[in-house]
Write an enzyme that holds these catalytic residues in place. Structure first.
Site, mmCIF file in Angstrom:
data_model
loop_
_atom_site.group_PDB
_atom_site.id
_atom_site.type_symbol
_atom_site.label_atom_id
_atom_site.label_comp_id
_atom_site.label_asym_id
_atom_site.label_seq_id
_atom_site.Cartn_x
_atom_site.Cartn_y
_atom_site.Cartn_z
ATOM 1 N N THR A 198 0.805 -1.126 -0.135
ATOM 2 C CA THR A 198 0.115 0.030 -0.066
ATOM 3 C C THR A 198 0.846 1.348 0.171
ATOM 4 O O THR A 198 2.169 1.269 0.372
ATOM 5 C CB THR A 198 -0.804 -0.180 1.163
ATOM 6 O OG1 THR A 198 -1.490 1.240 1.678
ATOM 7 C CG2 THR A 198 -0.005 -0.291 2.333
ATOM 8 N N ASP A 199 0.278 2.309 -0.620
ATOM 9 C CA ASP A 199 0.882 3.614 -0.377
ATOM 10 C C ASP A 199 0.927 4.231 1.005
ATOM 11 O O ASP A 199 1.817 5.143 1.399
ATOM 12 C CB ASP A 199 0.240 4.658 -1.249
ATOM 13 C CG ASP A 199 -1.208 5.121 -1.033
ATOM 14 O OD1 ASP A 199 -1.876 4.155 -0.128
ATOM 15 O OD2 ASP A 199 -1.715 5.891 -1.810
ATOM 16 N N GLU A 200 0.272 3.492 2.063
ATOM 17 C CA GLU A 200 0.417 4.151 3.338
ATOM 18 C C GLU A 200 1.277 3.950 4.290
ATOM 19 O O GLU A 200 1.837 4.594 5.225
ATOM 20 C CB GLU A 200 -1.042 3.505 4.218
ATOM 21 C CG GLU A 200 -2.280 3.625 3.329
ATOM 22 C CD GLU A 200 -3.439 3.252 4.253
ATOM 23 O OE1 GLU A 200 -3.452 3.275 5.341
ATOM 24 O OE2 GLU A 200 -4.665 3.026 3.476
ATOM 25 N N TYR B 149 -1.869 -0.577 10.964
ATOM 26 C CA TYR B 149 -2.093 -1.234 9.575
ATOM 27 C C TYR B 149 -0.860 -0.899 8.672
ATOM 28 O O TYR B 149 -0.011 -1.783 8.254
ATOM 29 C CB TYR B 149 -3.230 -0.626 8.992
ATOM 30 C CG TYR B 149 -3.482 -1.193 7.449
ATOM 31 C CD1 TYR B 149 -3.454 -2.300 6.834
ATOM 32 C CD2 TYR B 149 -3.371 0.109 6.568
ATOM 33 C CE1 TYR B 149 -3.209 -2.557 5.705
ATOM 34 C CE2 TYR B 149 -3.275 -0.289 5.243
ATOM 35 C CZ TYR B 149 -3.261 -1.637 4.633
ATOM 36 O OH TYR B 149 -3.176 -1.935 3.381
ATOM 37 N N LYS C 89 2.177 -3.426 7.215
ATOM 38 C CA LYS C 89 2.559 -3.682 5.910
ATOM 39 C C LYS C 89 3.982 -3.169 5.524
ATOM 40 O O LYS C 89 4.619 -3.728 4.743
ATOM 41 C CB LYS C 89 1.559 -2.606 5.017
ATOM 42 C CG LYS C 89 0.036 -3.050 5.024
ATOM 43 C CD LYS C 89 -0.092 -4.544 4.445
ATOM 44 C CE LYS C 89 -0.096 -4.681 3.044
ATOM 45 N NZ LYS C 89 -0.246 -6.218 2.370
HETATM 46 P P1 NAD Z 1 -9.554 -7.461 2.041
HETATM 47 O O1 NAD Z 1 -9.499 -7.173 3.505
HETATM 48 O O2 NAD Z 1 -10.659 -7.264 1.199
HETATM 49 O O3 NAD Z 1 -9.022 -8.937 1.931
HETATM 50 C C1 NAD Z 1 -8.019 -9.581 2.468
HETATM 51 C C2 NAD Z 1 -8.034 -11.206 2.216
HETATM 52 O O4 NAD Z 1 -7.081 -11.886 2.836
HETATM 53 C C3 NAD Z 1 -9.580 -11.794 2.839
HETATM 54 O O5 NAD Z 1 -9.965 -12.518 1.816
HETATM 55 C C4 NAD Z 1 -9.102 -12.331 3.994
HETATM 56 O O6 NAD Z 1 -9.764 -13.776 4.420
HETATM 57 C C5 NAD Z 1 -7.641 -12.984 3.599
HETATM 58 N N1 NAD Z 1 -6.860 -13.242 4.940
HETATM 59 C C6 NAD Z 1 -6.795 -12.276 6.104
HETATM 60 N N2 NAD Z 1 -5.744 -12.818 6.728
HETATM 61 C C7 NAD Z 1 -5.149 -13.901 6.376
HETATM 62 C C8 NAD Z 1 -4.360 -15.047 6.694
HETATM 63 N N3 NAD Z 1 -3.735 -15.032 7.888
HETATM 64 N N4 NAD Z 1 -4.311 -16.112 5.919
HETATM 65 C C9 NAD Z 1 -4.971 -16.374 4.743
HETATM 66 N N5 NAD Z 1 -5.735 -15.168 4.148
HETATM 67 C C10 NAD Z 1 -5.948 -14.303 5.015
HETATM 68 O O7 NAD Z 1 -8.167 -6.673 1.830
HETATM 69 P P2 NAD Z 1 -7.840 -6.029 0.156
HETATM 70 O O8 NAD Z 1 -8.505 -4.573 0.236
HETATM 71 O O9 NAD Z 1 -8.336 -6.799 -0.920
HETATM 72 O O10 NAD Z 1 -6.491 -5.970 0.089
HETATM 73 C C11 NAD Z 1 -5.693 -7.011 -0.169
HETATM 74 C C12 NAD Z 1 -4.157 -6.311 -0.426
HETATM 75 O O11 NAD Z 1 -3.994 -5.036 -0.965
HETATM 76 C C13 NAD Z 1 -3.841 -6.205 1.185
HETATM 77 O O12 NAD Z 1 -2.367 -6.672 1.122
HETATM 78 C C14 NAD Z 1 -3.852 -4.669 1.256
HETATM 79 O O13 NAD Z 1 -2.914 -4.241 2.213
HETATM 80 C C15 NAD Z 1 -3.286 -4.129 -0.044
HETATM 81 N N6 NAD Z 1 -3.916 -2.886 -0.450
HETATM 82 C C16 NAD Z 1 -5.235 -2.531 -0.328
HETATM 83 C C17 NAD Z 1 -5.746 -1.403 -1.041
HETATM 84 C C18 NAD Z 1 -7.211 -0.944 -0.599
HETATM 85 O O14 NAD Z 1 -7.644 0.089 -1.253
HETATM 86 N N7 NAD Z 1 -8.071 -1.821 -0.258
HETATM 87 C C19 NAD Z 1 -4.787 -0.493 -1.485
HETATM 88 C C20 NAD Z 1 -3.559 -0.784 -1.511
HETATM 89 C C21 NAD Z 1 -2.914 -2.181 -1.062
HETATM 90 P P1 TYD Z 2 -10.718 3.973 4.127
HETATM 91 O O1 TYD Z 2 -11.707 3.612 3.111
HETATM 92 O O2 TYD Z 2 -11.016 3.365 5.685
HETATM 93 O O3 TYD Z 2 -9.118 3.674 3.602
HETATM 94 P P2 TYD Z 2 -7.740 4.508 4.160
HETATM 95 O O4 TYD Z 2 -8.055 4.377 5.577
HETATM 96 O O5 TYD Z 2 -6.976 2.972 4.001
HETATM 97 O O6 TYD Z 2 -7.402 5.461 3.321
HETATM 98 O O7 TYD Z 2 -10.766 5.412 4.467
HETATM 99 C C1 TYD Z 2 -10.816 6.359 3.433
HETATM 100 C C2 TYD Z 2 -10.826 7.839 3.956
HETATM 101 O O8 TYD Z 2 -12.137 8.008 4.403
HETATM 102 C C3 TYD Z 2 -9.962 8.046 5.163
HETATM 103 O O9 TYD Z 2 -9.439 9.259 5.148
HETATM 104 C C4 TYD Z 2 -11.032 7.776 6.247
HETATM 105 C C5 TYD Z 2 -12.347 8.240 5.682
HETATM 106 N N1 TYD Z 2 -13.594 7.716 6.342
HETATM 107 C C6 TYD Z 2 -14.447 8.468 6.811
HETATM 108 O O10 TYD Z 2 -14.326 9.772 6.756
HETATM 109 N N2 TYD Z 2 -15.612 7.919 7.230
HETATM 110 C C7 TYD Z 2 -15.705 6.325 7.408
HETATM 111 O O11 TYD Z 2 -16.661 5.928 7.929
HETATM 112 C C8 TYD Z 2 -14.407 5.874 6.875
HETATM 113 C C9 TYD Z 2 -14.765 4.287 6.893
HETATM 114 C C10 TYD Z 2 -13.567 6.113 6.140
#
Ligand code: NAD
Ligand code: TYD
Length: 358
Positions: free
Chosen positions: A135-137, A161, A165
């Protein structure tokens, strides 16, 4: 070694979009290893449930025996690690699970992949890849005037989080430098699209709007995120897997920075068009609530490297991607009902009831 890959976390939001696309594009066999936490849902994979190129295994990435057996049996040419605890707010409430999966789990996974890779013949060793989805975070927070994150930015994670990561990214880096393993890491901005669990901002707002509930905005809504349509993230990962330089990291983003308030207004206006309320606008449901502790102000991705070196660019703009997303949620209300189970309702209570209205 045939054209088989292992994907971890392939029942979650991004993982399921990736696995569905991989199978539907006919790119080969996927072994999908997922623990099925609250965020993992087999319904996300319904379209490929009967496809012989999709094999689902319910297990933890830290389950060494299962991972070792699976690698031995299927001889994958790549392992892609999507599995993680992924929600910042949950990491504030219970960081332990983030340490366990994102750091310890990734470590055990790396150990098993190292054992598998070390025993391959020279050709197979050369062709193998481990791709870590991050992630970019990990780069921390930007001010309004800072340039966007480059791959060379220092890691300055601010939440449990992002810290977990960052730790996993460092482990992946170390396994390349120490053991010579063929690693690739991607750092992507906020995704949105189908199968996004309704605890994250965009699906939460759509869900709450349609159900007449408050649309909770943390702080004053001025925090900025870069948004990328999930299918674009998946195409970028495929491109990095295919052509990325071993040991490198690639930032992935949509060149699309928006304030949270801007995102919520866009969603309300689209829903006002698609499914008008009896009276008033969905904007009337916006509620300002107490801010997230340590809330990062701004994320922005400089995706020049992946464009210049690998020729990847997003296909969707925010306007086209968000249209598809809102339409998907309107058409898949039963999916939303199924995933918003008792566990989900408990989380909503824990996270939002303690927040005072601002
Ligand atoms: P998500 O929470 O929707 O899905 C995570 C999946 O991992 C789930 O299916 C869960 O069951 C599985 N999981 C969790 N713990 C596990 C374990 N110990 N063993 C096996 N499986 C396990 O997450 P996402 O949003 O799909 O993100 C996927 C990846 O991309 C993550 O690594 C996250 O850090 C990264 N990412 C997410 C975003 C975003 O905007 N969602 C952006 C950049 C990077
Ligand atoms: P989120 O979807 O949780 O992603 P991330 O924290 O990984 O960026 O949140 C996106 C942005 O929205 C973040 O600045 C927090 C804000 N947010 C709210 O304002 N209200 C909410 O209920 C949630 C879940 C997030």
């Amino acid at each position: 070694m045939d054209n088989c890959i292992v994907v971890t976390g392939g029942a979650g939001f991004i993982g399921s979009n990736f696995v569905n696309a991989w199978v539907m594009l006919g790119l080969g066999k996927v072994i999908n290893l997922d623990k099925l936490t609250y965020a993992g849902n087999l319904e996300n994979l319904a379209e490929i449930s009967d496809d012989e190129n999709h094999v689902f295994v319910q297990a933890d990435i830290g389950d060494k025996e299962t991972v070792a057996a699976l690698l031995k049996q299927h001889q994958p040419k790549a392992v892609l690690n999507f599995a993680a605890e992924s929600h910042v707010d949950r990491s504030i409430h219970s960081p332990g699970e983030f340490i366990q999966t994102n750091i310890v789990g990734t470590f055990y996974l790396l150990e098993e992949v190292r054992a598998y890779w070390s025993a391959l013949n020279e050709d197979a060793k050369r062709d193998f890849r481990f791709l870590h989805v991050s992630t970019d975070e990990v780069y921390g927070s930007l001010t309004a005037d800072d340039p966007a994150f480059k791959e060379t930015n220092p890691y300055e994670p601010n939440s449990p989080y992002s810290a977990s990561k960052a730790a996993s990214d460092h482990l992946v880096r170390a396994y390349h430098h120490t053991y010579g393993m063929p690693m690739l890491t991607t750092n992507c901005s906020n995704n949105y699209g189908p199968y996004h669990f309704p605890e994250k901002l965009i699906p939460l707002v759509i869900h709450n709007a349609l159900n007449g509930k408050d649309l909770p905005i943390y702080g004053n809504g001025s925090n900025v995120r870069d948004w990328l349509y999930v299918e674009d993230h998946c195409s970028a990962i495929r491109r990095v897997l295919e052509a990325g330089k071993i040991g490198e990291t690639y930032n992935i983003g949509g060149w699309n920075e928006m304030t949270n308030l801007g995102v919520v207004h866009t969603l309300c206006d689209m829903l006002d068009q698609a499914q008008p309320k009896a009276s008033g606008s969905y904007r009337d449901q916006i509620t300002y609530v107490q801010d997230r502790p340590g809330h990062d102000q701004r994320y922005a991705i400089d995706a020049t490297k992946i464009e210049r070196e690998l020729g990847w660019k997003p296909a969707e703009t925010f306007e086209t991607g968000i249209q598809k997303t809102v339409q998907w949620y309107l058409n898949h209300q039963s999916w939303v009902e199924h995933v918003t189970s008792g566990e989900y309702k408990k989380w909503i209570g824990d996270n939002y009831q303690a927040r005072e209205k601002a």
